[in-house]
Design a protein around this motif. Sequence first.
Motif, PDB file in Angstrom:
ATOM      1  N   MET A 102       0.930  -1.365  -0.017  1.00  3.58           N
ATOM      2  CA  MET A 102       0.097   0.036  -0.114  1.00  3.58           C
ATOM      3  C   MET A 102       0.921   1.349   0.100  1.00  3.58           C
ATOM      4  O   MET A 102       0.553   2.324  -0.547  1.00  3.58           O
ATOM      5  N   THR A 103       1.883   1.116   0.787  1.00  5.87           N
ATOM      6  CA  THR A 103       2.755   2.458   0.895  1.00  5.87           C
ATOM      7  C   THR A 103       3.666   2.732  -0.371  1.00  5.87           C
ATOM      8  O   THR A 103       3.955   3.802  -1.001  1.00  5.87           O
ATOM      9  N   LYS A 104       3.652   1.521  -0.890  1.00  8.36           N
ATOM     10  CA  LYS A 104       4.639   1.593  -2.413  1.00  8.36           C
ATOM     11  C   LYS A 104       3.712   2.036  -3.459  1.00  8.36           C
ATOM     12  O   LYS A 104       3.968   3.244  -4.070  1.00  8.36           O
ATOM     13  N   TYR A 105       2.414   1.840  -3.428  1.00  6.56           N
ATOM     14  CA  TYR A 105       1.457   2.392  -4.435  1.00  6.56           C
ATOM     15  C   TYR A 105       1.181   3.756  -4.140  1.00  6.56           C
ATOM     16  O   TYR A 105       1.555   4.810  -5.098  1.00  6.56           O
ATOM     17  N   ILE A 106       1.136   4.390  -2.862  1.00  7.91           N
ATOM     18  CA  ILE A 106       0.963   5.670  -2.630  1.00  7.91           C
ATOM     19  C   ILE A 106       2.158   6.258  -3.101  1.00  7.91           C
ATOM     20  O   ILE A 106       2.110   7.566  -3.393  1.00  7.91           O
ATOM     21  N   LYS A 107       3.576   5.878  -2.788  1.00  5.76           N
ATOM     22  CA  LYS A 107       4.745   6.428  -3.204  1.00  5.76           C
ATOM     23  C   LYS A 107       4.850   6.754  -4.739  1.00  5.76           C
ATOM     24  O   LYS A 107       5.480   7.778  -5.306  1.00  5.76           O
ATOM     25  N   GLN A 108       4.241   5.796  -5.361  1.00  2.69           N
ATOM     26  CA  GLN A 108       4.401   5.819  -6.905  1.00  2.69           C
ATOM     27  C   GLN A 108       3.361   6.683  -7.671  1.00  2.69           C
ATOM     28  O   GLN A 108       3.767   7.197  -8.649  1.00  2.69           O
ATOM     29  N   ARG A 109       2.347   6.962  -7.088  1.00  5.60           N
ATOM     30  CA  ARG A 109       1.250   7.924  -7.528  1.00  5.60           C
ATOM     31  C   ARG A 109       1.401   9.249  -6.946  1.00  5.60           C
ATOM     32  O   ARG A 109       0.982   9.456  -5.870  1.00  5.60           O
ATOM     33  N   LEU A 110       1.323  10.210  -7.942  1.00  4.19           N
ATOM     34  CA  LEU A 110       1.540  11.565  -7.618  1.00  4.19           C
ATOM     35  C   LEU A 110      -0.120  12.132  -7.199  1.00  4.19           C
ATOM     36  O   LEU A 110      -0.106  12.754  -6.265  1.00  4.19           O
ATOM     37  N   SER A 111      -0.925  11.587  -8.142  1.00  2.26           N
ATOM     38  CA  SER A 111      -2.280  11.944  -7.661  1.00  2.26           C
ATOM     39  C   SER A 111      -2.843  11.491  -6.291  1.00  2.26           C
ATOM     40  O   SER A 111      -3.368  12.245  -5.379  1.00  2.26           O
ATOM     41  N   VAL A 112      -2.292  10.229  -5.689  1.00  4.31           N
ATOM     42  CA  VAL A 112      -2.638   9.962  -4.369  1.00  4.31           C
ATOM     43  C   VAL A 112      -1.837  10.758  -3.303  1.00  4.31           C
ATOM     44  O   VAL A 112      -2.405  11.050  -2.340  1.00  4.31           O
ATOM     45  N   LYS A 113      -0.822  11.149  -3.585  1.00 10.94           N
ATOM     46  CA  LYS A 113       0.102  12.105  -2.639  1.00 10.94           C
ATOM     47  C   LYS A 113      -0.629  13.343  -2.704  1.00 10.94           C
ATOM     48  O   LYS A 113      -0.848  13.926  -1.509  1.00 10.94           O
TER      49      LYS A 113
END
Length: 147
Positions: free
Chosen positions: A1-12
Amino acid sequence: MTKYIKQRLSVKIFIITFLLLGAACGGTYFFISKLLPTTYSNLINAATEKAAMHLVEQMTAFDNISDCENDISNFSKETNAAFWIEDSNGRMIYPDEASMETSTTSADYTVTFDEDESLIDMQPSGKTTTNFYPFTLKNGTAYTLAV
């Protein structure tokens, strides 16, 4: 889940925006909840004091308290405050129904008038004060308006 957040600018961007909006809304709510009641009660107290001083000025032009009933009624309607009038000995002369036990309750306090007693039992339910406004009628009789 944290890897997904780090990869997606829109989520950040979503998470940062969510946190900033939450902090702004929480801060706004906090300041409104703390400052508005104080400001509003100060406004009401100032308006009541101004109306009481105006009533006292009007009452000095009369010979009897019974002549002032219209002004007293208008004051009661305008301010919606619990009040009474005492003579120079501290006996309550207004309201007339104070000879029997009655209670008047408002959002700020409860006042109980006991039969044959000049004592007034005030139970504050918040930060309230009673202000006294002395006045003298044209015939020289001294009274006090307690609001």
